[in-house]
Design a protein around this motif. Structure first.
Motif, short mmCIF file in Angstrom:
data_model
loop_
_atom_site.label_atom_id
_atom_site.label_comp_id
_atom_site.label_asym_id
_atom_site.label_seq_id
_atom_site.Cartn_x
_atom_site.Cartn_y
_atom_site.Cartn_z
N VAL A 85 31.63 99.71 97.95
CA VAL A 85 31.59 98.38 98.69
C VAL A 85 30.88 97.40 97.84
CG1 VAL A 85 30.82 97.23 100.80
CG2 VAL A 85 31.95 99.55 100.85
N GLU A 86 29.78 97.72 97.24
CA GLU A 86 28.96 96.91 96.42
C GLU A 86 29.89 96.09 95.32
OE1 GLU A 86 25.88 96.09 97.10
OE2 GLU A 86 25.59 97.38 98.89
N LYS A 87 30.52 96.93 94.63
CA LYS A 87 31.60 96.33 93.51
C LYS A 87 32.54 95.41 94.30
CE LYS A 87 33.99 97.83 89.35
NZ LYS A 87 34.21 98.91 88.70
N LEU A 88 33.22 95.92 95.36
CA LEU A 88 34.16 95.51 96.10
C LEU A 88 33.95 93.81 96.39
CD1 LEU A 88 37.26 95.42 97.41
CD2 LEU A 88 36.23 96.41 99.56
N ILE A 89 32.71 93.64 97.03
CA ILE A 89 32.42 92.27 97.60
C ILE A 89 31.96 91.47 96.38
CG2 ILE A 89 31.73 93.54 99.80
CD1 ILE A 89 28.75 93.00 98.94
N GLU A 90 31.56 91.80 95.38
CA GLU A 90 30.79 91.08 94.36
C GLU A 90 31.61 89.52 94.00
OE1 GLU A 90 29.71 91.67 89.70
OE2 GLU A 90 29.11 93.49 91.13
N PRO A 91 32.86 89.89 93.87
CA PRO A 91 33.72 88.31 93.71
C PRO A 91 33.57 87.29 94.68
CG PRO A 91 35.04 90.36 93.11
CD PRO A 91 33.79 90.80 93.97
N PHE A 92 33.25 87.91 95.93
CA PHE A 92 32.97 86.84 96.95
C PHE A 92 31.81 86.58 97.49
CE2 PHE A 92 36.24 90.45 97.54
CZ PHE A 92 37.57 89.22 97.52
N GLU A 93 30.71 86.91 96.94
CA GLU A 93 29.17 86.69 97.23
C GLU A 93 29.16 84.96 97.18
OE1 GLU A 93 27.21 89.24 95.11
OE2 GLU A 93 27.12 90.88 96.45
N ASP A 94 29.48 84.70 96.25
CA ASP A 94 29.20 83.01 95.81
C ASP A 94 29.85 82.19 96.76
OD1 ASP A 94 27.55 83.54 93.67
OD2 ASP A 94 29.12 83.21 92.22
N ALA A 95 30.95 82.41 96.92
CA ALA A 95 31.81 81.72 98.27
C ALA A 95 31.08 81.98 99.74
CB ALA A 95 33.21 82.19 98.24
N TRP A 96 30.74 83.18 100.00
CA TRP A 96 29.87 83.31 101.39
C TRP A 96 28.66 82.77 101.46
CZ3 TRP A 96 31.02 89.42 100.82
CH2 TRP A 96 32.41 89.61 101.16
N GLU A 97 28.05 82.45 100.15
CA GLU A 97 26.69 81.91 100.29
C GLU A 97 26.77 80.53 100.54
OE1 GLU A 97 22.70 81.51 97.55
OE2 GLU A 97 24.45 82.71 96.55
N HIS A 140 27.30 79.85 103.95
CA HIS A 140 26.51 80.31 104.79
C HIS A 140 26.77 81.63 105.73
CE1 HIS A 140 24.30 76.57 103.96
NE2 HIS A 140 25.02 75.81 104.44
N ILE A 141 27.53 82.23 104.86
CA ILE A 141 27.79 83.76 105.72
C ILE A 141 26.86 84.73 105.07
CG2 ILE A 141 29.73 85.48 105.66
CD1 ILE A 141 31.74 83.16 105.75
N ASP A 142 26.25 85.72 105.91
CA ASP A 142 25.17 86.37 105.44
C ASP A 142 26.15 87.63 105.11
OD1 ASP A 142 23.10 84.94 105.17
OD2 ASP A 142 22.91 85.13 107.46
N GLU A 143 26.00 88.55 104.28
CA GLU A 143 26.74 89.79 104.17
C GLU A 143 25.47 91.05 104.37
OE1 GLU A 143 25.80 89.28 99.97
OE2 GLU A 143 26.47 88.23 101.59
N ASP A 144 25.88 92.29 104.83
CA ASP A 144 24.92 93.24 105.11
C ASP A 144 25.82 94.47 104.67
OD1 ASP A 144 22.74 94.56 105.31
OD2 ASP A 144 22.48 94.25 107.41
N THR A 145 25.45 95.37 103.62
CA THR A 145 26.21 96.77 103.40
C THR A 145 25.08 97.88 103.59
OG1 THR A 145 25.40 96.40 101.01
CG2 THR A 145 27.19 95.37 101.40
N VAL A 146 25.61 98.87 103.40
CA VAL A 146 24.97 100.09 103.81
C VAL A 146 23.75 100.33 102.91
CG1 VAL A 146 24.96 102.48 103.74
CG2 VAL A 146 26.82 101.39 104.96
N GLN A 147 23.80 100.05 101.61
CA GLN A 147 23.09 99.95 100.68
C GLN A 147 21.76 99.09 100.96
OE1 GLN A 147 22.68 102.16 98.35
NE2 GLN A 147 20.57 101.39 97.23
N GLU A 148 22.27 97.70 101.36
CA GLU A 148 21.14 96.86 101.50
C GLU A 148 20.07 97.29 102.66
OE1 GLU A 148 23.59 93.10 101.89
OE2 GLU A 148 23.72 92.86 99.73
N ARG A 149 20.88 97.58 103.80
CA ARG A 149 20.22 97.92 105.06
C ARG A 149 19.50 99.43 104.50
NH1 ARG A 149 21.22 97.48 110.54
NH2 ARG A 149 22.07 95.47 109.82
N LYS A 150 19.85 100.15 103.68
CA LYS A 150 19.05 101.24 103.40
C LYS A 150 17.92 100.87 102.80
CE LYS A 150 20.77 103.95 100.38
NZ LYS A 150 21.32 104.87 99.74
N GLU A 151 17.98 99.98 101.74
CA GLU A 151 16.77 99.48 100.96
C GLU A 151 16.06 98.88 101.82
OE1 GLU A 151 18.60 97.36 97.92
OE2 GLU A 151 19.33 99.22 96.61
N ARG A 152 16.56 97.93 102.73
CA ARG A 152 15.50 97.07 103.61
C ARG A 152 14.79 97.77 104.44
NH1 ARG A 152 19.03 93.70 104.57
NH2 ARG A 152 19.64 94.30 106.78
#
Length: 831
Positions: A208-220, A223-235
């Motif tokens: 998932v981390e690699k899949l969403i990488e091309p879209f992160e700038d557009a989401w930012e 003002h769209i926030d994304e949350d993945t399993v890895q981010e939630r786990k780290e947080r």
């Protein structure tokens, strides 16, 4: 020689190490719990999020590239709103989550009955209601709950959901409803704080981390926030790692207290051994070998105490998941953490040896002449450079331990400084009291009082060690109570005559007069009526978000300026919670005038905003150029309509807006009546009852204080163990004192009174020293951390003093009971 002497002094040496057992147990228990929690967060990370990816925005998300790539999709609209329970006629502000789809994809909604988590989505008007909410209003499955204009059947009682725990349920209880009825509720209106979420499931094989990488700038940019399993786990992992580190520091304080007890006990042990050491020196044993004989015993006992503490800590960790249940986002499994056990054993062994070395080093300086001259123990030990080296090593060890748990060296230095200050203050109190008694003890005092005070500075006394251990444990408990009372006192708005206690918000412009009329009909005053406009910041000093990000780091403005949604109001004057600290308020008198806005000074400093900055706000799609004209100091603790940004009048009057009305009720019943009436007439309006917030805060602080009290209990128990061990170690000496007093004609009653008074004075000194230290800590926290007036809780202090002193007197009395009741000849023959 060490083993032979150990067999003879086994009981005393075991008492030495009993002091460190509780500290090691606390340290190992917390470390094991932290290791298991980290492992469970890692293994249950998907259940924490409930999906592989979550996208969130305060606007409808529209079509996203992820929609065609995912295996499954669910969506949700969530917002804060009032819900009413028709059965009782009462209402409450909750978090409404309008759900569509099979979320959660991982884990489940745990409900009663078990099938309710699926059945409420069968197309009918059904809802899941948080258990804490059901209990508060006495609702049951099968009753109804009204959300806006729609009444739902309560299909089940919600116990667990992804990301929910006991604290979040207390602050913001959840009501789940089907998403298809969200619009029908009439709650999705301008001004409502709406969040739109979309949940995606991709399957195990997708990165998932690699899949969403091309879209992160557009989401930012959107003002769209994304949350993945890895981010939630780290947080989540970081949050609970910080908690574990804090609790480990509290446990370490208990260990340090125990080590003070070890040092005190070893000091008594060494004094008893000085004649034997002198004989060994006469027989030709070197000072080095003599020192190693007793050091070997201490190492053996330190190792035994550490192993025993590690075993007890492994058992304690079975209790910790229940203690922390309201804070845990995952189910914690309990198993032995050998890393934590090893860490605890090594820490306990090292720190106990270091503290034992302080008195043990005295053995190196015992001369053979001491076999003939009993005053030879008056050695210049203070000048021994090895003693100062050991003290430096202890300080470095404490600093290194805290540095491994805290974020930086400043925090570690602060913790080490606090430990040194606390021990230093308590040591000065102990030595100062003994000096004053020795110097100025009045001979006119009654004999039992005079003798009990003199016992505080008799040979082999434990006054300083007991004041240090019991005093610091008392200080921890006292500071907790005092700070908690301060916090609660500051938020009890409902009890303050000049403070409002009810806020009505999300009021549409067409409803303002109706709401004000309804409030006044209930006999309540309109204290404030304020318009609120929602906007975002597009540019600052001509730079948008992407251009600001390209600047050198030292020149960038904070991203929080571009990312947050500002809610502002407009007026040409300040209110009682505001003070102008820089610049001036500018009015707009005619079209075309420059617009000068006022920022909260604290927020401006954190975000890097300066006077004169040019800011372009986006007001519902329309750009509005403004300039920073002033800074205000805003007291956000005061109940009022406080804003980070204030506009002048004659600018935003025609912008889309909603309103807030503030009033004050005389009592809880009147507040409930007004709240229920407003919700009945205007379902879209939300009400904040500050009396209920105080109750909620008390509940949360109660849960937090329980956890801290649980940890502080280890320090108190350690102090009691040190007290008990010191009493038993000095038992023989007290026997001799008792024999002498009774031989001189003292009755059992007089001897008992002397012992009782001695422990009363000792307990009083320890508890009062701890309370005094906690007063200082509370004052510093109040002024520099919480920034509110210092108010000391004398009542709580009195209760703590009585309890600690009573425990000390009781233990002293139990220890001396058998001695006093035995005849002198029996004791002499036995000795």
């Amino acid at each position: 020689m060490a083993l032979r002497d150990f067999r003879k002094n086994r009981a005393k040496l075991l008492l030495f190490v009993s002091s460190i057992v509780i500290g090691i147990a606390a340290l190992v228990g917390i470390s094991s719990f932290g290791d298991n929690l980290e492992k469970d967060i890692d293994s249950q990370a998907k259940e924490l999020l409930g999906a592989d990816l979550v996208l969130e925005n305060n606007q409808p998300l529209g079509e996203q590239a992820m929609d065609t790539l995912a295996d499954d999709i669910a969506s949700e609209i969530n917002f804060a709103s009032m819900v009413a329970f028709p059965k009782s006629g009462e209402s409450r502000l909750v978090q409404v989550r309008a759900l569509e789809g099979a979320f959660p994809f991982y884990g489940e909604l745990v409900t009663t009955p078990e099938t309710a988590g699926r059945e409420f989505r069968d197309g009918a008007k059904k809802a899941l209601v948080e258990k804490i909410l059901m209990d508060q209003f006495g609702a049951k499955v099968g009753d109804s709950v009204k959300v806006g204009k729609v009444t739902f059947l309560i299909a089940g009682e919600l116990h667990e959901a992804p990301g929910q725990n006991g604290i979040t349920a207390t602050v913001a209880p959840v009501v789940y409803v089907p998403k298809k009825y969200a619009e029908e509720t009439g709650l999705i209106q301008y001004g409502s704080r709406i969040n739109y979420s979309r949940y995606y499931s991709f399957g195990e094989q997708v990165d998932v981390e690699k899949l969403i990488e091309p879209f992160e700038d557009a989401w930012e940019e959107a003002h769209i926030d994304e949350d993945t399993v890895q981010e939630r786990k780290e947080r989540t992992g970081r949050s609970f790692e910080n908690l574990s580190d804090f609790l480990s520091l509290v446990a370490f304080i208990a260990l340090l207290l125990g080590c003070v007890g070890v040092a005190s006990a070893v000091n008594v042990f060494v004094k008893e051994k000085l004649p034997a050491v002198a004989v060994l020196r006469c027989l030709g044993v070197s000072s080095r070998d003599t020192f190693l004989i007793y050091l070997s015993q201490i190492i053996l006992m330190g190792l035994a105490g550490s192993i025993l503490g590690a075993g007890l800590g492994t058992v304690i960790q079975f209790v910790l998941p229940e203690v922390f249940s309201d804070f845990l986002p995952v189910d914690v499994t309990v198993e032995i953490s050998w890393a934590a056990v090893g860490f605890g054993v090594v820490t306990g062994l090292l720190i106990s040896i270091l503290f034992a070395l302080l008195p043990l080093l005295k053995i190196r300086n015992v001369p053979p002449m001491m076999t003939l001259r009993t005053d030879a123990d008056m050695m210049t030990f203070v000048r021994d450079p090895w003693r100062w080296l050991v003290m430096v090593v202890i300080t470095l060890f404490v600093f290194g331990f805290s540095l491994s748990l805290l974020d930086g060296w400043e925090e570690a230095l602060g913790f080490t400084g606090f430990v040194l200050l606390a021990f230093g203050v308590l040591w000065m109190v102990g030595t100062g009291v003994m000096w004053l008694i020795r110097k100025f003890l009045p001979l006119s005092l009654a004999y039992p009082i005079r003798q009990s005070l003199a016992n505080l500075y008799r040979p082999n006394n434990q006054t300083i060690s007991l004041i240090a251990t019991i005093g610091l444990g008392t200080a921890m408990i006292s500071t907790l109570f005092f700070v908690q009372n301060q916090l609660l006192d500051q938020v009890k708005f409902a009890d303050k005559e000049d403070q409002p206690n009810m806020l009505f918000f999300d009021i549409q412009t067409s409803q303002v007069e109706g709401v004000k009329k309804a409030v006044q009909e209930e006999g309540l005053p309109i204290m404030q009526e304020v318009p609120i406009v929602t906007m975002r910041m597009d540019e600052i000093n001509g730079l948008d978000k992407s251009e600001n990000r390209d600047l050198p780091e030292e020149e960038q403005k904070s991203n929080r300026l571009y990312n947050r949604e500002f809610r502002v109001t407009y007026r040409d004057s300040l209110i009682s919670s505001e003070t102008l600290v820089a610049g001036e308020l500018h009015k707009v008198t005619q079209p075309g005038d420059s617009i000068f806005v006022s920022f909260d000074q604290g927020y401006a400093e954190r975000a890097g905003v300066e006077l004169g900055d040019e800011i372009v706000f986006n007001v519902q799609g329309r750009p509005l150029k403004t300039y920073v004209g002033s800074f205000r100091e805003v007291n956000f603790r005061k109940v009022s309509t406080n804003f980070l940004v204030l506009f002048p009048a004659n600018v935003l009057e025609k912008a889309p807006k909603f309103h807030v009305v503030i009033t004050k009720s005389k009592n809880d019943q009147q507040a409930a009546n007004v709240q229920n009436e407003i919700v009945r007439k205007f379902p879209n309006i939300s009400v904040i009852n500050l009396g209920m917030i105080v109750d909620t805060l008390e509940d949360i602080l109660g849960k937090i204080s329980f956890v801290i009290q649980f940890m502080a209990l280890f320090s108190i128990v350690t102090g009691i163990l040190v007290l008990v061990s010191s009493l038993i170690i000095s038992k023989y000496q007290r026997m001799r004192e008792s024999i002498l007093l009774r031989t001189l004609g003292a009755s059992n009653k007089v001897v008992r009174k002397i012992n009782t008074l001695e422990y009363f004075f000792l307990g009083s000194l320890a508890s009062l020293s701890g309370i005094l230290l906690s007063f200082v800590a509370t004052a510093l926290l109040s002024v520099f951390v919480f920034e509110f007036p210092v108010k000391l809780a004398w009542g709580s202090a009195l209760v703590i003093y009585v309890v600690i002193t009573a425990i000390t007197v009781l233990l002293g009395w139990l220890n001396g009971k058998n001695i006093i009741n035995k005849p002198p000849m029996q004791i002499l023959r036995g000795s």
